[in-house]
Scaffold this motif. Sequence first.
Motif, PDB file in Angstrom:
ATOM      1  N   GLY A 146      24.082  -2.508  10.529  1.00  0.00           N
ATOM      2  CA  GLY A 146      23.392  -2.989  11.730  1.00  0.00           C
ATOM      3  C   GLY A 146      22.971  -1.275  12.426  1.00  0.00           C
ATOM      4  N   ARG A 147      22.977  -0.435  11.469  1.00  0.00           N
ATOM      5  CA  ARG A 147      22.765   1.031  12.283  1.00  0.00           C
ATOM      6  C   ARG A 147      21.247   1.527  11.444  1.00  0.00           C
ATOM      7  NH1 ARG A 147      25.863   3.638  14.927  1.00  0.00           N
ATOM      8  NH2 ARG A 147      25.434   5.947  14.696  1.00  0.00           N
ATOM      9  N   ALA A 148      20.321   0.252  10.713  1.00  0.00           N
ATOM     10  CA  ALA A 148      18.891   0.158  10.446  1.00  0.00           C
ATOM     11  C   ALA A 148      18.522  -0.597  12.240  1.00  0.00           C
ATOM     12  CB  ALA A 148      18.476  -0.591   9.672  1.00  0.00           C
ATOM     13  N   ALA A 149      19.518  -1.914  12.420  1.00  0.00           N
ATOM     14  CA  ALA A 149      19.036  -2.928  13.275  1.00  0.00           C
ATOM     15  C   ALA A 149      18.751  -2.151  14.643  1.00  0.00           C
ATOM     16  CB  ALA A 149      19.938  -4.041  13.120  1.00  0.00           C
ATOM     17  N   GLU A 150      19.690  -1.339  15.049  1.00  0.00           N
ATOM     18  CA  GLU A 150      20.373  -0.468  15.871  1.00  0.00           C
ATOM     19  C   GLU A 150      18.845   0.417  16.313  1.00  0.00           C
ATOM     20  OE1 GLU A 150      24.973   0.226  16.765  1.00  0.00           O
ATOM     21  OE2 GLU A 150      23.453   1.719  15.778  1.00  0.00           O
ATOM     22  N   VAL A 151      18.075   1.455  15.269  1.00  0.00           N
ATOM     23  CA  VAL A 151      17.151   2.194  14.408  1.00  0.00           C
ATOM     24  C   VAL A 151      16.227   1.417  14.989  1.00  0.00           C
ATOM     25  CG1 VAL A 151      15.988   3.539  13.506  1.00  0.00           C
ATOM     26  CG2 VAL A 151      18.433   4.127  13.654  1.00  0.00           C
ATOM     27  N   LYS A 152      16.063   0.142  14.253  1.00  0.00           N
ATOM     28  CA  LYS A 152      14.918  -0.716  14.714  1.00  0.00           C
ATOM     29  C   LYS A 152      14.202  -0.818  16.324  1.00  0.00           C
ATOM     30  CE  LYS A 152      11.181  -3.337  14.438  1.00  0.00           C
ATOM     31  NZ  LYS A 152      10.699  -3.767  13.415  1.00  0.00           N
ATOM     32  N   ALA A 153      15.457  -0.954  16.823  1.00  0.00           N
ATOM     33  CA  ALA A 153      15.729  -1.356  18.628  1.00  0.00           C
ATOM     34  C   ALA A 153      15.412  -0.571  19.458  1.00  0.00           C
ATOM     35  CB  ALA A 153      17.276  -1.856  18.941  1.00  0.00           C
ATOM     36  N   LEU A 154      15.155   0.591  18.571  1.00  0.00           N
ATOM     37  CA  LEU A 154      14.706   1.645  19.628  1.00  0.00           C
ATOM     38  C   LEU A 154      13.537   2.622  19.546  1.00  0.00           C
ATOM     39  CD1 LEU A 154      17.867   4.445  18.923  1.00  0.00           C
ATOM     40  CD2 LEU A 154      17.402   3.392  20.854  1.00  0.00           C
ATOM     41  N   VAL A 155      13.257   1.949  19.058  1.00  0.00           N
ATOM     42  CA  VAL A 155      11.458   2.194  17.456  1.00  0.00           C
ATOM     43  C   VAL A 155      11.147   0.672  18.396  1.00  0.00           C
ATOM     44  CG1 VAL A 155       9.927   1.345  16.224  1.00  0.00           C
ATOM     45  CG2 VAL A 155      11.779   3.038  15.200  1.00  0.00           C
ATOM     46  N   ASN A 156      11.102  -0.121  18.704  1.00  0.00           N
ATOM     47  CA  ASN A 156      10.633  -1.649  19.521  1.00  0.00           C
ATOM     48  C   ASN A 156      11.067  -0.896  20.873  1.00  0.00           C
ATOM     49  OD1 ASN A 156       9.915  -2.189  17.270  1.00  0.00           O
ATOM     50  ND2 ASN A 156      10.361  -4.194  17.082  1.00  0.00           N
ATOM     51  N   MET A 157      11.856  -1.106  21.487  1.00  0.00           N
ATOM     52  CA  MET A 157      11.836  -0.509  23.145  1.00  0.00           C
ATOM     53  C   MET A 157      10.861   0.772  23.378  1.00  0.00           C
ATOM     54  SD  MET A 157      15.411   0.950  25.246  1.00  0.00           S
ATOM     55  CE  MET A 157      14.921   2.504  24.603  1.00  0.00           C
ATOM     56  N   VAL A 158      10.706   1.999  22.364  1.00  0.00           N
ATOM     57  CA  VAL A 158       9.834   2.488  22.521  1.00  0.00           C
ATOM     58  C   VAL A 158       8.133   2.085  22.731  1.00  0.00           C
ATOM     59  CG1 VAL A 158       8.476   4.880  23.276  1.00  0.00           C
ATOM     60  CG2 VAL A 158      11.915   4.443  22.597  1.00  0.00           C
ATOM     61  N   MET A 159       8.163   1.425  21.513  1.00  0.00           N
ATOM     62  CA  MET A 159       6.698   1.224  22.325  1.00  0.00           C
ATOM     63  C   MET A 159       6.060  -0.055  22.726  1.00  0.00           C
ATOM     64  SD  MET A 159       5.285  -1.090  18.430  1.00  0.00           S
ATOM     65  CE  MET A 159       5.714  -2.797  19.256  1.00  0.00           C
ATOM     66  N   ASN A 160       6.995  -0.698  22.800  1.00  0.00           N
ATOM     67  CA  ASN A 160       6.916  -1.783  24.186  1.00  0.00           C
ATOM     68  C   ASN A 160       6.764  -0.928  25.742  1.00  0.00           C
ATOM     69  OD1 ASN A 160       7.369  -3.378  22.501  1.00  0.00           O
ATOM     70  ND2 ASN A 160       9.271  -4.297  22.584  1.00  0.00           N
ATOM     71  N   ILE A 161       7.823  -0.202  26.119  1.00  0.00           N
ATOM     72  CA  ILE A 161       7.989   0.333  27.224  1.00  0.00           C
ATOM     73  C   ILE A 161       6.315   1.501  27.240  1.00  0.00           C
ATOM     74  CG2 ILE A 161       8.710   2.788  28.555  1.00  0.00           C
ATOM     75  CD1 ILE A 161      11.342   1.724  27.453  1.00  0.00           C
ATOM     76  N   ASN A 162       5.756   1.855  25.755  1.00  0.00           N
ATOM     77  CA  ASN A 162       4.725   2.434  25.846  1.00  0.00           C
ATOM     78  C   ASN A 162       3.294   2.010  26.144  1.00  0.00           C
ATOM     79  OD1 ASN A 162       5.698   4.826  25.443  1.00  0.00           O
ATOM     80  ND2 ASN A 162       5.391   5.086  22.928  1.00  0.00           N
ATOM     81  N   THR A 163       3.597   0.617  25.321  1.00  0.00           N
ATOM     82  CA  THR A 163       2.219  -0.349  25.594  1.00  0.00           C
ATOM     83  C   THR A 163       2.311  -1.121  27.165  1.00  0.00           C
ATOM     84  OG1 THR A 163       2.424  -1.662  23.340  1.00  0.00           O
ATOM     85  CG2 THR A 163       1.437  -2.471  24.986  1.00  0.00           C
TER      86      THR A 163
END
Length: 294
Positions: free
Chosen positions: A168-185
């Motif tokens: 579950g820990r990689a999935a948490e980090v990926k959620a963070l990555v995509n969250m920030v990417m989407n906000i930036n977009t």
Amino acid sequence: MSQTVAFVGVGKMGANMARRLKDCGYSVTAVLDVNTQAAAELAAELGCKACTSLAEVTAAADVIFTVVTNDAAMRAIFLGSGDNLLTNAKGRIFINCATLSPAIHREVYAAAEKAGAHSLEACMASSISHAREGKLYLMLAGDEAIYQQVQPMIEQMSVNRRFIGGPGRAAEVKALVNMVMNINTAGLAEGLGLAAALGHDLNMIREVFSQTGANSRVLETDSADMVAREHDCWFSAEHAAKDSGIAADVAKTVGLSLPLNDATKAQYEKMVSLGLGGLDKSGIAELTFKGRHA
């Protein structure tokens, strides 16, 4: 190199991952997809079997990659009644690459362990072309000893990788990555939309952004498409909505409010409701430029 490989989910990402491993000398023995025609065509290309059941995939390989759309699909392939990947799965290694919730990864990890198998996360932060070229960036989680067993294979698929920790820990980090990417977009789309409404030259604005605190990775990847209204899909608005939702759900588990993520999620959900979910995430500009979609 003796490990045999199979794939469940051979859309653009999964198919290119399979092609890459085949090119690197791995024996790709089986593929399966809900799109049976796509699976059959890839099987013919790779010289492997297009399976008709999940259990058949498990029987055909030592290492099985999964690239599915959402938690429900993941639950169905691993935990569905009757046919599923954990049938006679003892000793198999499942490498699960889709962006899913940490909870489903942990659920599958526990079920695989009970079946005498192993489940790893290999969350991808890369594009379709990177999959074909072996230039993925991968975030991995699960048992590190199992990761080491497949590390040579993973290295052939990725230009860089990071082992994060337990299930579950990689999935948490990926959620963070995509969250920030989407906000930036979303932020970039609003900035360009406002600049356009003020009558500024958008090429000039993009250059100024690139030299100031407004710079970002999405400026490089998405800004020209936003201006030109070219939204050929590399990462869909529908997926962006899903991934921002994963981040929102994770935040709830720790009692944290994420207002920017909530607003971004609402924008991508609006795209879906307008029938624009199949556009690339850059299509969020269609909501922010005057004279485009309301």
